[in-house]
Design a protein around this motif. Structure first.
Motif, PDB file in Angstrom:
ATOM      1  N   UNK A   1     -59.763  27.168 -65.834  1.00 27.62           N
ATOM      2  CA  UNK A   1     -60.408  28.364 -66.387  1.00 27.62           C
ATOM      3  C   UNK A   1     -61.874  28.127 -66.608  1.00 27.62           C
ATOM      4  N   UNK A   2     -62.509  27.477 -65.622  1.00 25.54           N
ATOM      5  CA  UNK A   2     -63.925  27.123 -65.703  1.00 25.54           C
ATOM      6  C   UNK A   2     -64.206  26.269 -66.944  1.00 25.54           C
ATOM      7  N   UNK A   3     -63.315  25.289 -67.180  1.00 23.18           N
ATOM      8  CA  UNK A   3     -63.428  24.361 -68.313  1.00 23.18           C
ATOM      9  C   UNK A   3     -63.544  25.121 -69.641  1.00 23.18           C
ATOM     10  N   UNK A   4     -62.636  26.039 -69.836  1.00 22.59           N
ATOM     11  CA  UNK A   4     -62.669  26.879 -71.044  1.00 22.59           C
ATOM     12  C   UNK A   4     -62.232  26.096 -72.276  1.00 22.59           C
ATOM     13  N   UNK A   5     -62.696  26.522 -73.435  1.00 19.54           N
ATOM     14  CA  UNK A   5     -62.341  25.888 -74.702  1.00 19.54           C
ATOM     15  C   UNK A   5     -60.841  25.963 -74.951  1.00 19.54           C
ATOM     16  N   UNK A   6     -60.217  27.047 -74.474  1.00 16.59           N
ATOM     17  CA  UNK A   6     -58.785  27.212 -74.667  1.00 16.59           C
ATOM     18  C   UNK A   6     -57.960  26.158 -73.950  1.00 16.59           C
ATOM     19  N   UNK A   7     -58.534  25.552 -72.899  1.00 17.89           N
ATOM     20  CA  UNK A   7     -57.825  24.521 -72.151  1.00 17.89           C
ATOM     21  C   UNK A   7     -58.248  23.108 -72.539  1.00 17.89           C
ATOM     22  N   UNK A   8     -59.121  23.017 -73.532  1.00 17.25           N
ATOM     23  CA  UNK A   8     -59.575  21.705 -73.980  1.00 17.25           C
ATOM     24  C   UNK A   8     -58.466  21.024 -74.773  1.00 17.25           C
ATOM     25  N   UNK A   9     -58.094  19.802 -74.384  1.00 17.79           N
ATOM     26  CA  UNK A   9     -56.988  19.109 -75.052  1.00 17.79           C
ATOM     27  C   UNK A   9     -57.391  17.763 -75.653  1.00 17.79           C
ATOM     28  N   UNK A  10     -58.616  17.347 -75.452  1.00 17.57           N
ATOM     29  CA  UNK A  10     -59.011  16.069 -76.025  1.00 17.57           C
ATOM     30  C   UNK A  10     -60.462  15.737 -75.778  1.00 17.57           C
ATOM     31  N   UNK A  11     -60.927  14.736 -76.541  1.00 15.77           N
ATOM     32  CA  UNK A  11     -62.309  14.281 -76.415  1.00 15.77           C
ATOM     33  C   UNK A  11     -62.310  12.768 -76.573  1.00 15.77           C
ATOM     34  N   UNK A  12     -63.020  12.074 -75.710  1.00 16.00           N
ATOM     35  CA  UNK A  12     -63.069  10.617 -75.795  1.00 16.00           C
ATOM     36  C   UNK A  12     -64.405  10.102 -75.352  1.00 16.00           C
ATOM     37  N   UNK A  13     -64.503   8.761 -75.234  1.00 13.91           N
ATOM     38  CA  UNK A  13     -65.783   8.171 -74.854  1.00 13.91           C
ATOM     39  C   UNK A  13     -66.160   8.513 -73.415  1.00 13.91           C
ATOM     40  N   UNK A  14     -65.129   8.786 -72.577  1.00 11.50           N
ATOM     41  CA  UNK A  14     -65.421   9.174 -71.200  1.00 11.50           C
ATOM     42  C   UNK A  14     -65.983  10.588 -71.146  1.00 11.50           C
ATOM     43  N   UNK A  15     -65.491  11.471 -71.992  1.00 11.23           N
ATOM     44  CA  UNK A  15     -65.922  12.865 -71.979  1.00 11.23           C
ATOM     45  C   UNK A  15     -64.834  13.769 -72.525  1.00 11.23           C
ATOM     46  N   UNK A  16     -64.732  14.966 -71.986  1.00 11.93           N
ATOM     47  CA  UNK A  16     -63.769  15.956 -72.458  1.00 11.93           C
ATOM     48  C   UNK A  16     -62.601  16.056 -71.487  1.00 11.93           C
ATOM     49  N   UNK A  17     -61.410  16.255 -72.041  1.00 10.92           N
ATOM     50  CA  UNK A  17     -60.199  16.380 -71.230  1.00 10.92           C
ATOM     51  C   UNK A  17     -59.684  17.815 -71.331  1.00 10.92           C
ATOM     52  N   UNK A  18     -59.383  18.395 -70.169  1.00  7.78           N
ATOM     53  CA  UNK A  18     -58.895  19.774 -70.109  1.00  7.78           C
ATOM     54  C   UNK A  18     -57.527  19.821 -69.437  1.00  7.78           C
ATOM     55  N   UNK A  19     -56.742  20.777 -69.856  1.00  7.98           N
ATOM     56  CA  UNK A  19     -55.468  21.045 -69.189  1.00  7.98           C
ATOM     57  C   UNK A  19     -55.728  22.006 -68.041  1.00  7.98           C
ATOM     58  N   UNK A  20     -55.056  21.776 -66.911  1.00 12.40           N
ATOM     59  CA  UNK A  20     -55.247  22.656 -65.761  1.00 12.40           C
ATOM     60  C   UNK A  20     -53.982  22.770 -64.934  1.00 12.40           C
ATOM     61  N   UNK A  21     -53.953  23.776 -64.074  1.00  7.55           N
ATOM     62  CA  UNK A  21     -52.818  23.966 -63.171  1.00  7.55           C
ATOM     63  C   UNK A  21     -53.358  24.113 -61.749  1.00  7.55           C
ATOM     64  N   UNK A  22     -52.934  23.211 -60.868  1.00  9.65           N
ATOM     65  CA  UNK A  22     -53.397  23.223 -59.483  1.00  9.65           C
ATOM     66  C   UNK A  22     -52.729  24.343 -58.686  1.00  9.65           C
ATOM     67  N   UNK A  23     -53.199  24.514 -57.460  1.00 12.74           N
ATOM     68  CA  UNK A  23     -52.679  25.577 -56.597  1.00 12.74           C
ATOM     69  C   UNK A  23     -51.184  25.460 -56.359  1.00 12.74           C
ATOM     70  N   UNK A  24     -50.694  24.226 -56.316  1.00 10.14           N
ATOM     71  CA  UNK A  24     -49.265  24.033 -56.060  1.00 10.14           C
ATOM     72  C   UNK A  24     -48.419  24.119 -57.325  1.00 10.14           C
ATOM     73  N   UNK A  25     -49.063  24.460 -58.460  1.00 11.09           N
ATOM     74  CA  UNK A  25     -48.337  24.629 -59.715  1.00 11.09           C
ATOM     75  C   UNK A  25     -48.296  23.393 -60.589  1.00 11.09           C
ATOM     76  N   UNK A  26     -48.822  22.270 -60.109  1.00 11.50           N
ATOM     77  CA  UNK A  26     -48.789  21.029 -60.880  1.00 11.50           C
ATOM     78  C   UNK A  26     -49.712  21.108 -62.096  1.00 11.50           C
TER      79      UNK A  26
END
Length: 457
Positions: free
Chosen positions: A131-156
Motif C-alpha cells: 500500500x505504498x508503505x502505508x502506516x497501516x501496514x507498518x509492523x515493526x521498526x529496527x536498526x535496519x529500518x521499518x518493516x511492513x506487511x505486504x501481499x504479493x501478486x501470487x497472494x503470499x
C-alpha cells in the motif's frame, strides 16, 4: 625398439631442457626424437593460441549481449551475484548492486554458492503490495529500518524490510548484503524464508516470509497471546536449537548468527519458532584448520559472548552463549538486563545461576508459569543446560546439536511426568493449538527415539 619420450622430459624452458643430462633419463634420446618433441610442443602451443582466440571472441560476444540486456533494465535496478564473504567487520563483501530476486520454494539448487535466481517482480510490485508503505501496514521498526506487511501478486504474505533513507550508510549497506548472503544459503522450517531483495536508487529492501504472531519477547511480556506456559516455552527452545544446529552443522560453510535474542525469534500461529534477522551473521571460515574468525564485535548487550568481546574471536560457541541467555529468559521471563531491579538482580543470568547453585531455582521461575512437579523439573534442567552454555571458556560449552538432544530428553521426561498428573493440560496456555502429536513425530527436526537423531529440514 626406441622408447617413447616420457612426459616428464618436457620442461618449461629451453635452458632447463639443455641442462638435463640424458644419462638421467630412462633411455637415450636421439636428436631426431628431440626435434619431434619440439615439433609436438610447437603444435600444441599454436593450437592453444587458436583456441584462446576462439574463446575470446565468444566471451566478447556474450559480454556485449549481456551489456545490451542490462541497458534495457538499468533504469530500474541493477543485478547482484555473490562472490566473496571476507569483510572484516560484518561479514560478506558483495561487490555490486542488487535487483529484486525471488525463490519459488524454500531455497534453490544454487543456495550453497549464494547465487540468487532471476527476479520476477519489481519495486513497483512491492509498493503495491505494501500500500505504498502505508502506516497501516507498518509492523515493526529496527536498526535496519521499518518493516511492513505486504501481499504479493501470487497472494503470499511477506514482511518488507525497508532501510530508512536518513540512515543509509556503509554500515547498513554491509548489513543488508550480509543478511541476503546468509538467507540465500539456508533452507529450514525454523528459519525465516527469503523471498527476494533489491536496491532501488537510494533504498534497500529485503522481502522475507511473514510471521504474523509477534516475537518471543512480546509473548513473554504478555503483549501477544495469553502467555506462554512451560510446554510451549520448551518447544520454542527446541525449535531455536534446531535452527542453530542447522546453521552450524548443515550449511556450507557454517553460519554464525551472532544476534540470537528473544526479539529475533518470531512465533507462528501454531506457537512454533522461526529465527530471523541475519544482519550480523557471519560465514565461518572454509579452512578446516581455522579455530575462529577475528572480527569486530557485533550483537546485542546482554546476549554477547564475553570471550568474543574480550578476544574479538568469533566461533559457533558464541551463538551457544547467546542461546544460554535465551534459555534463562524463557524460564525467568525477565530481560537479560533489568536496570530497575535491585543491584544483585540486574544481570538476569547471574541472578538465575546463583539461585540454581543455591538450590532455589524456583525463585528464578517466571511467576506467570504454573507450578507443578513437571514444570519445576523443566525449569531446573533447562537452567542447568543454560549454565553449561554460559561457560566463560568456549571449549567448555556444548554444541548446539548437544543442546537440542538434551532439550529433547527434558521434553520426554516432562511428558512422562505430566501425563501421570491430573493437571497435565495446565502446562499449555489457552491459545495453544490443538495438534495431533502422531502427525508431528518429525516436526522438530529430530526423530523421537533413543538416539535423538538430528534431521535437517
Amino acid at each position: 625398439m626406441k622408447k617413447a619420450p616420457h612426459r616428464s622430459m618436457f620442461q618449461s624452458s629451453r635452458g632447463k631442457q639443455d641442462s638435463t643430462s640424458q644419462r638421467d633419463l630412462p633411455g637415450k634420446i636421439s636428436d631426431k626424437n628431440q626435434h619431434k618433441t619440439h615439433s609436438v610442443q610447437n603444435y600444441f602451443k599454436a593450437a592453444s593460441r587458436k583456441l584462446a582466440g576462439v574463446f575470446t571472441i565468444l566471451l566478447f560476444r556474450k559480454r556485449k549481449k549481456g551489456n545490451t540486456n542490462d541497458n534495457k533494465t538499468n533504469n530500474q535496478v541493477k543485478t547482484l551475484s555473490f562472490s566473496s564473504s571476507t569483510d572484516h567487520s560484518t561479514g560478506s563483501d558483495v561487490r555490486s548492486s542488487a535487483r529484486l530476486k525471488s525463490f519459488g520454494s524454500y531455497g534453490s539448487s544454487t543456495s550453497a554458492s549464494g547465487h540468487i535466481p532471476t527476479p520476477d517482480f519489481s519495486f513497483e510490485d512491492i509498493c503495491k503490495a505494501t500500500g505504498n508503505f502505508s502506516e497501516g501496514n507498518k509492523i515493526g521498526e529496527g536498526r535496519f529500518g521499518t518493516v511492513y506487511k505486504g501481499r504479493l501478486k501470487d497472494g503470499s504474505l511477506v514482511a518488507v524490510k525497508r532501510t530508512k533513507k536518513d540512515k543509509y550508510e556503509e554500515g547498513l549497506s554491509l548489513q543488508f548484503k550480509n543478511e541476503i548472503l546468509a538467507l540465500s544459503k539456508i533452507e529450514h522450517r525454523n528459519l525465516v524464508r527469503l523471498f527476494g531483495f533489491m536496491e532501488h536508487r537510494d533504498e534497500q529492501i529485503i522481502v522475507v516470509e511473514y510471521v504474523g504472531n509477534g516475537n518471543l519477547r512480546e509473548h513473554l511480556d504478555g503483549v501477544r497471546g495469553n502467555g506462554l506456559e512451560i510446554a510451549e516455552r520448551l518447544d520454542i527452545a527446541i525449535d531455536v536449537a534446531h535452527a542453530l544446529t542447522y546453521l552450524h552443522t548443515y550449511t556450507d560453510p557454517p553460519i554464525i548468527h551472532r544476534d540470537i535474542k528473544a526479539s529475533n525469534i518470531l512465533i507462528t500461529e501454531k506457537l512454533r519458532a522461526k529465527v530471523a534477522d541475519f544482519g550480523f551473521a557471519r560465514l565461518a571460515l572454509e579452512d578446516p584448520a581455522a579455530t575462529h574468525i577475528s572480527t569486530q564485535v557485533k550483537g546485542t548487550a546482554g546476549y554477547v559472548d564475553p570471550e568474543y568481546t574480550r578476544t574479538y574471536q568469533l566461533t559457533e560457541k558464541s551463538d551457544v552463549y547467546s542461546f544460554g541467555v535465551l534459555l534463562v529468559e524463557l524460564m525467568t521471563g525477565r530481560y537479560p538486563i533489568e536496570s530497575k531491579r535491585p543491584v544483585k538482580e540486574r544481570i538476569t543470568i547471574r541472578w538465575a545461576m546463583k539461585s540454581l547453585n543455591e538450590g532455589e531455582f524456583v525463585i528464578a521461575m517466571d511467576p506467570r508459569l504454573r507450578r507443578s512437579p513437571a514444570s519445576n523439573m523443566v525449569v531446573e534442567k533447562v537452567l542447568k543446560l543454560a549454565h553449561q552454555c554460559l561457560a566463560p571458556v568456549r571449549q567448555s560449552r556444548p554444541s548446539m546439536k548437544n543442546c537440542a538432544e538434551v532439550l529433547w530428553g527434558i521434553r520426554k521426561n516432562f511428558k512422562e511426568k505430566a501425563s501421570s498428573s491430573s493437571s497435565s493440560a495446565s502446562h499449555y496456555s489457552a491459545n495453544f493449538p490443538d495438534i495431533d502429536a502422531r502427525n508431528n513425530r518429525h516436526l522438530f527436526g529430530i526423530e523421537e527415539d533413543e538416539s535423538y537423531r538430528f534431521i535437517s529440514a
